[in-house]
Scaffold this motif. Sequence first.
Motif, PDB file in Angstrom:
ATOM      1  N   ALA A  18      34.517  33.314  49.206  1.00 42.45           N
ATOM      2  CA  ALA A  18      34.194  33.343  47.786  1.00 42.45           C
ATOM      3  C   ALA A  18      35.007  32.320  47.000  1.00 42.45           C
ATOM      4  N   ALA A  19      36.309  32.229  47.304  1.00 47.03           N
ATOM      5  CA  ALA A  19      37.170  31.293  46.583  1.00 47.03           C
ATOM      6  C   ALA A  19      36.798  29.850  46.870  1.00 47.03           C
ATOM      7  N   THR A  20      36.217  29.598  48.039  1.00 47.67           N
ATOM      8  CA  THR A  20      35.813  28.235  48.398  1.00 47.67           C
ATOM      9  C   THR A  20      34.439  27.891  47.832  1.00 47.67           C
ATOM     10  N   LEU A  21      33.521  28.847  47.876  1.00 45.28           N
ATOM     11  CA  LEU A  21      32.170  28.599  47.370  1.00 45.28           C
ATOM     12  C   LEU A  21      32.128  28.554  45.844  1.00 45.28           C
ATOM     13  N   ASN A  25      38.678  26.418  39.783  1.00 46.02           N
ATOM     14  CA  ASN A  25      38.865  25.084  39.199  1.00 46.02           C
ATOM     15  C   ASN A  25      37.571  24.267  39.169  1.00 46.02           C
ATOM     16  N   GLY A  26      36.503  24.836  39.724  1.00 43.35           N
ATOM     17  CA  GLY A  26      35.213  24.165  39.679  1.00 43.35           C
ATOM     18  C   GLY A  26      35.005  23.054  40.675  1.00 43.35           C
ATOM     19  N   GLU A  27      36.010  22.771  41.500  1.00 46.97           N
ATOM     20  CA  GLU A  27      35.895  21.677  42.475  1.00 46.97           C
ATOM     21  C   GLU A  27      35.290  22.199  43.779  1.00 46.97           C
ATOM     22  N   LYS A  28      33.972  22.245  43.841  1.00 49.46           N
ATOM     23  CA  LYS A  28      33.260  22.839  44.967  1.00 49.46           C
ATOM     24  C   LYS A  28      33.206  21.890  46.161  1.00 49.46           C
ATOM     25  N   LEU A  29      33.483  22.441  47.340  1.00 55.15           N
ATOM     26  CA  LEU A  29      33.371  21.669  48.574  1.00 55.15           C
ATOM     27  C   LEU A  29      31.932  21.647  49.086  1.00 55.15           C
ATOM     28  N   PHE A  30      31.134  22.597  48.646  1.00 56.65           N
ATOM     29  CA  PHE A  30      29.735  22.692  49.060  1.00 56.65           C
ATOM     30  C   PHE A  30      28.868  22.752  47.808  1.00 56.65           C
ATOM     31  N   GLU A  46      37.683  43.526  42.871  1.00 55.61           N
ATOM     32  CA  GLU A  46      38.677  43.054  41.906  1.00 55.61           C
ATOM     33  C   GLU A  46      39.631  42.048  42.546  1.00 55.61           C
ATOM     34  N   ALA A  47      40.021  42.296  43.785  1.00 53.82           N
ATOM     35  CA  ALA A  47      40.924  41.382  44.490  1.00 53.82           C
ATOM     36  C   ALA A  47      40.249  40.030  44.723  1.00 53.82           C
ATOM     37  N   VAL A  48      38.974  40.052  45.115  1.00 53.30           N
ATOM     38  CA  VAL A  48      38.245  38.805  45.336  1.00 53.30           C
ATOM     39  C   VAL A  48      38.105  38.030  44.041  1.00 53.30           C
ATOM     40  N   ALA A  49      37.859  38.727  42.943  1.00 50.62           N
ATOM     41  CA  ALA A  49      37.613  38.089  41.645  1.00 50.62           C
ATOM     42  C   ALA A  49      38.814  37.299  41.129  1.00 50.62           C
ATOM     43  N   LYS A  50      39.997  37.621  41.608  1.00 47.44           N
ATOM     44  CA  LYS A  50      41.189  36.919  41.138  1.00 47.44           C
ATOM     45  C   LYS A  50      41.165  35.437  41.492  1.00 47.44           C
ATOM     46  N   ASN A  51      40.473  35.081  42.559  1.00 47.68           N
ATOM     47  CA  ASN A  51      40.454  33.685  43.006  1.00 47.68           C
ATOM     48  C   ASN A  51      39.046  33.096  43.062  1.00 47.68           C
ATOM     49  N   CYS A  52      38.101  33.755  42.409  1.00 43.93           N
ATOM     50  CA  CYS A  52      36.705  33.347  42.516  1.00 43.93           C
ATOM     51  C   CYS A  52      36.062  33.323  41.130  1.00 43.93           C
ATOM     52  N   ALA A  53      35.271  32.286  40.861  1.00 44.61           N
ATOM     53  CA  ALA A  53      34.624  32.134  39.556  1.00 44.61           C
ATOM     54  C   ALA A  53      33.306  32.891  39.462  1.00 44.61           C
ATOM     55  N   CYS A  54      32.846  33.476  40.575  1.00 44.30           N
ATOM     56  CA  CYS A  54      31.617  34.263  40.560  1.00 44.30           C
ATOM     57  C   CYS A  54      31.773  35.439  39.595  1.00 44.30           C
ATOM     58  N   GLU A  55      30.721  35.744  38.824  1.00 40.06           N
ATOM     59  CA  GLU A  55      30.833  36.773  37.786  1.00 40.06           C
ATOM     60  C   GLU A  55      30.149  38.090  38.129  1.00 40.06           C
TER      61      GLU A  55
END
Length: 289
Positions: A18-21, A25-30, A46-55
């Motif tokens: 999730a943090a990579t996709l 910071n918006g800098e997507k590798l894919f 909640e734990a995943v959301a801390k590092n992921c921009a998905c809403e």
Amino acid sequence: MYKIAIIGSENSHCGHFAATLAPKNGEKLFPELELIGVCGDDASNEAVAKNCACEWYTNDPKAFLGKVDCVMVTSRHGGVHLEYAKPYIEAGCDVWIDKPITASVEDAREMVRLVKEKGVLLCGGSSLAGAEGTVKMKEYVAANAGKISGGHVTAPINLVNEYGNFWFYSQHLVQMITETFGQNVQSVEAKMSTNGAGVHAIYHYPEFDVTAFFGAGYSITVYNGGYGAVSEVVNLGGDYFMPELRETNDMLTKRHVRQTPEEVVYPVLVLDATIRAIESGRTEELQAL
């Protein structure tokens, strides 16, 4: 843009994916992949959301039906993988599934039948398949075809847990074996270690045997006749999950996967035989798909 959802936020793999996709910071590798949602329990979401921009976070594994092109099933218990993937396969979505692909041969058969019937693509499995050390040893075996006299593989194990016990972690080691030595295991012998801390196994190939110990660090040794032996300690590294995301990207953007559905589920057949061998104390042959 290909829309993706992840089911199984309790798995640390989900957090990395999730943090990579969808990086904050918006800098997507894919750039062609869009993560639209994550499913799991509230605390894990909640734990995943801390590092992921998905809403979009939900507790309903069917919430993304009709809204995605692909689901990544990362739930820790392989026994729910078919259940979670099935409605999406039936809807025409491609699927990536974490280890173990399923926790029964019956579910593996149904998985293969479904993806072939619906004409969708399937990939996934253990992150150890794409680890540098595994790939290196696989290439060594291929380069010395006809000369290999056996091998030994080790990996950690988690024998008692709420995610299927032996099923939960064992595909890592089994897939290290099948990636390196091939998918033509004929039968298996296996038993618990004397102190109960792991499992010793022998995987019988037509030309040689590969021994294994579930209960140590990741390593692969290949015997190349006589005194020849090559060993590799397999280090995952912090980006261990990137081969899996690259495969998902290729599946969606290039319509390419590296394995057939039968090859993807093959480790399930080996795991099933291993469990039966532990329980029976006899040599057990693999079931057919």
